[in-house]
Design a protein around this motif. Structure first.
Motif, PDB file in Angstrom:
ATOM      1  N   LEU A 256      -7.315  -6.455  -4.138  1.00 28.36           N
ATOM      2  CA  LEU A 256      -6.135  -5.615  -4.359  1.00 28.36           C
ATOM      3  C   LEU A 256      -6.435  -4.154  -4.035  1.00 28.36           C
ATOM      4  N   ALA A 257      -7.598  -3.670  -4.448  1.00 31.28           N
ATOM      5  CA  ALA A 257      -7.969  -2.278  -4.185  1.00 31.28           C
ATOM      6  C   ALA A 257      -8.099  -2.022  -2.681  1.00 31.28           C
ATOM      7  N   ILE A 258      -8.696  -2.962  -1.964  1.00 26.97           N
ATOM      8  CA  ILE A 258      -8.841  -2.812  -0.510  1.00 26.97           C
ATOM      9  C   ILE A 258      -7.475  -2.821   0.165  1.00 26.97           C
ATOM     10  N   LEU A 259      -6.600  -3.722  -0.270  1.00 23.13           N
ATOM     11  CA  LEU A 259      -5.253  -3.776   0.289  1.00 23.13           C
ATOM     12  C   LEU A 259      -4.532  -2.453   0.101  1.00 23.13           C
ATOM     13  N   GLN A 260      -4.614  -1.900  -1.103  1.00 26.70           N
ATOM     14  CA  GLN A 260      -3.893  -0.661  -1.385  1.00 26.70           C
ATOM     15  C   GLN A 260      -4.478   0.520  -0.621  1.00 26.70           C
ATOM     16  N   MET A 261      -5.803   0.542  -0.444  1.00 25.43           N
ATOM     17  CA  MET A 261      -6.384   1.617   0.364  1.00 25.43           C
ATOM     18  C   MET A 261      -5.884   1.515   1.797  1.00 25.43           C
ATOM     19  N   GLY A 262      -5.819   0.306   2.321  1.00 23.64           N
ATOM     20  CA  GLY A 262      -5.284   0.121   3.667  1.00 23.64           C
ATOM     21  C   GLY A 262      -3.840   0.572   3.777  1.00 23.64           C
ATOM     22  N   GLU A 263      -3.035   0.249   2.769  1.00 23.27           N
ATOM     23  CA  GLU A 263      -1.635   0.680   2.769  1.00 23.27           C
ATOM     24  C   GLU A 263      -1.553   2.213   2.751  1.00 23.27           C
ATOM     25  N   ASN A 264      -2.418   2.842   1.959  1.00 28.52           N
ATOM     26  CA  ASN A 264      -2.420   4.300   1.870  1.00 28.52           C
ATOM     27  C   ASN A 264      -2.750   4.940   3.218  1.00 28.52           C
ATOM     28  N   LEU A 265      -3.824   4.468   3.841  1.00 24.51           N
ATOM     29  CA  LEU A 265      -4.257   5.053   5.111  1.00 24.51           C
ATOM     30  C   LEU A 265      -3.245   4.781   6.221  1.00 24.51           C
ATOM     31  N   ASP A 266      -2.688   3.572   6.238  1.00 21.21           N
ATOM     32  CA  ASP A 266      -1.653   3.260   7.226  1.00 21.21           C
ATOM     33  C   ASP A 266      -0.442   4.171   7.058  1.00 21.21           C
ATOM     34  N   ALA A 267      -0.066   4.412   5.807  1.00 20.96           N
ATOM     35  CA  ALA A 267       1.097   5.270   5.548  1.00 20.96           C
ATOM     36  C   ALA A 267       0.823   6.707   5.983  1.00 20.96           C
ATOM     37  N   LEU A 268      -0.381   7.200   5.703  1.00 15.04           N
ATOM     38  CA  LEU A 268      -0.710   8.574   6.083  1.00 15.04           C
ATOM     39  C   LEU A 268      -0.712   8.751   7.591  1.00 15.04           C
TER      40      LEU A 268
END
Length: 356
Positions: A6-18
């Motif tokens: 879950l933490a890896i998924l959310q980091m990916g979502e954050n970086l993709d969004a930025l």
């Protein structure tokens, strides 16, 4: 799903969004992301970083293909080149790999000058790169299609094969074999035909990642139908030259990254590498970002509008520095909060609700 997943998924979502922030407001980055995310099935940054980690080992060559020549000055563009130099540094930090920039001859002065800034020795002889520490290579690639075919074959047969090839804002030919800029003007004679090398390496099963921000870059044929439907000048009918092929590059990639700015997509990839390897030093600082941009401009690289004032796709040094800082802060916070065991109860409670 586990807490770590879950933490890896959310980091990916954050970086993709930025990397897909849209200060311009015309929505192209969101269009591209919808297509590339459907294709990839998970965050683009984490996907590509994960593939590199599972593939690249110490001493491996990694080819970085870049360099777009722009009208009206027929000068090399800042976008793609800046992040390529910083990625070279990251690959050495992360894997002790041997990065090799493949670019048009126009970009050579910038590569030479920026290599010093990122702390790497530059060699044209790849045997020197392989045996010497803190080194990177450069290959000036042909603009003649026939010669490019021969050069690509020579590179493959005469050198150790790379573990991976990454293209960043590198031009790709359309189905008519012609290269176009963002608004459909034919620029075939200006561009190095590096997509030929990329495709040959992909055919050999080499890990391949392509980063673009419009559709005329290497690898964007991966989401061809989506781009043709929604991106201006990608449809054959909107082509501004006799080839009637549009701007869409036909070359495909196994791992695609699209962003507002190709450099931002590469920053997302480097940030994801730093997070997955739990080493923030893999991702450069805002201070180094500014220094590379300034050196690149002094070496003749131009912003998208032709200006020699340091800028990437119209975005100033300050905005690019802020992008790097925000990505770094996300990664730093993620690493620190995990090591300190913060939010552990919340992870369990969230996962228990069944959304993920």
């Amino acid at each position: 799903m586990t807490k770590k997943e879950l933490a890896i998924l959310q980091m990916g979502e954050n970086l993709d969004a930025l990397m897909n922030l849209d200060p311009r407001g015309y929505g192209v980055c969101r269009i591209l992301y919808a297509g590339s995310r459907t294709c990839t099935g998970r965050p683009l940054t984490i996907n590509a970083a994960d593939k590199l980690i599972s593939t690249v080992e110490r001493g491996d060559f990694v080819y970085i293909i870049t360099g777009f020549i722009l009208l009206p000055h027929k000068a090399p563009e800042m976008d793609g080149m800046v992040s390529s130099m910083l990625l070279a540094r990251s690959l050495v930090q992360a894997f002790d790999a041997k990065p090799v920039i493949v670019c048009p001859i126009d970009c050579k002065p910038a590569v030479e000058n920026c290599a010093r800034v990122v702390g790497l020795h530059l060699y044209e002889n790849l045997e020197d790169v392989e045996k010497l520490p803190f080194s990177m290579g450069i290959i000036s690639f042909s603009k003649d299609t026939a010669l490019a075919e021969k050069q690509a074959d020579q590179i493959i047969t005469q050198n150790k094969l790379p573990a991976a090839v990454i293209s960043i804002e590198a031009p790709g030919a359309n189905h008519a074999g012609e290269y176009h800029n963002a608004v459909g003007n034919n620029i075939t004679e200006l561009e190095a035909k590096t997509d030929i090398l990329f495709c040959k390496l992909r055919e050999k099963g080499i890990l391949n990642i392509a980063i673009g921000d419009l559709g005329n870059e290497i690898g964007m044929g991966t989401i061809a139908d989506h781009i043709k439907r929604y991106i201006p000048y990608a449809d054959d009918k909107q082509c501004r030259c006799d080839c009637q092929g549009g701007i869409l590059a036909t070359s495909k990639t196994d791992h695609i990254i699209t962003a507002t700015v190709s450099d931002w997509g590469c920053y997302g990839l480097m940030a994801a590498l730093a997070y997955l390897k739990r080493d923030l030093n893999i991702f450069h600082s805002g201070k180094l970002e500014a220094k590379v941009m300034e050196t690149a401009a002094e070496s003749g690289l131009v912003d998208m509008n032709g200006s020699l004032v340091p800028g990437i796709d119209g975005f100033s040094v300050r905005m690019n520095v802020d992008m790097v800082k925000l990505m770094r802060d996300c990664v730093r916070f993620g690493i620190e909060s995990e090591s300190e065991g913060r939010f552990g109860e919340w992870f369990e409670e969230v996962l228990g609700k069944g959304f993920y």
